[in-house]
Motif scaffolding. Sequence first.
Motif, mmCIF file in Angstrom:
data_model
loop_
_atom_site.group_PDB
_atom_site.id
_atom_site.type_symbol
_atom_site.label_atom_id
_atom_site.label_comp_id
_atom_site.label_asym_id
_atom_site.label_seq_id
_atom_site.Cartn_x
_atom_site.Cartn_y
_atom_site.Cartn_z
ATOM 1 N N ASP A 81 -5.007 -21.136 6.939
ATOM 2 C CA ASP A 81 -3.371 -21.286 6.670
ATOM 3 C C ASP A 81 -3.454 -19.901 7.869
ATOM 4 O OD1 ASP A 81 -3.932 -18.070 5.645
ATOM 5 O OD2 ASP A 81 -3.969 -19.463 3.798
ATOM 6 N N GLU A 82 -2.263 -18.715 8.027
ATOM 7 C CA GLU A 82 -1.870 -18.428 9.200
ATOM 8 C C GLU A 82 -1.092 -17.089 7.564
ATOM 9 O OE1 GLU A 82 0.494 -19.731 11.725
ATOM 10 O OE2 GLU A 82 -0.440 -21.085 11.887
ATOM 11 N N THR A 83 -1.603 -16.917 6.841
ATOM 12 C CA THR A 83 -1.259 -15.927 5.984
ATOM 13 C C THR A 83 -1.924 -14.811 6.385
ATOM 14 O OG1 THR A 83 -1.292 -17.200 3.949
ATOM 15 C CG2 THR A 83 -1.050 -14.446 3.481
ATOM 16 N N PRO A 84 -0.830 -13.102 6.841
ATOM 17 C CA PRO A 84 -2.156 -11.910 7.000
ATOM 18 C C PRO A 84 -3.116 -11.409 6.889
ATOM 19 C CG PRO A 84 0.131 -12.026 6.700
ATOM 20 C CD PRO A 84 0.298 -13.019 6.667
ATOM 21 N N GLY A 85 -4.039 -10.818 6.918
ATOM 22 C CA GLY A 85 -4.826 -9.716 6.316
ATOM 23 C C GLY A 85 -6.461 -11.075 5.243
ATOM 24 N N GLU A 86 -6.420 -9.731 4.613
ATOM 25 C CA GLU A 86 -7.879 -10.468 3.817
ATOM 26 C C GLU A 86 -7.430 -12.093 2.407
ATOM 27 O OE1 GLU A 86 -11.593 -8.932 3.530
ATOM 28 O OE2 GLU A 86 -11.531 -7.920 5.239
ATOM 29 N N HIS A 87 -7.280 -12.835 1.820
ATOM 30 C CA HIS A 87 -7.386 -13.208 0.972
ATOM 31 C C HIS A 87 -8.679 -14.048 0.219
ATOM 32 C CE1 HIS A 87 -5.645 -15.322 4.068
ATOM 33 N NE2 HIS A 87 -5.742 -16.686 3.237
#
Length: 156
Positions: A23-29
């Motif tokens: 996915d292209e979600t910014p930041g760590e997750h």
Amino acid sequence: DIQVSSYSLPALKLGRNVVRYRDETPGEHKVKITHIWRERTDIHPPAAPSKAVYPAHGATVKELAPSFRWSAPSDPDKGDKVDNHCIIISWDPQCRWPLATALYKETGSGSPEWKIGAGWLNPDTIYYWKVMARDSRGAWSDWGPVFRFRTAPDAK
């Protein structure tokens, strides 16, 4: 949570499977993927429908609401019968996306045919379609080959 059609997911096979997520979600997750399935070795899916009867592959049709027909698939398990089909109609030569969600359709029938409603197809246009079959024990075949047809410029 993401819910998707099981038809759009990769088919898992007996043995080792690798599923990659991106996915292209910014930041760590953190991501947790849960996939639930029932594995059986005594059920064999039906054969994929392999021949376009109408519209025939490469044919030009003069109607904009044809009845799609394909060769009836067989099932290798004694006593199993094909009780449903899924058809997709697309502009994409690989049939990756339907023209509309209504054209990614379970027919609800073991009969190897389905009539498209009026208003979906346009004259002088190339379309692609493919079908898969389900047997009476719920096993789906692979997709059959992609078939191509054109609507005539004067199609009605």
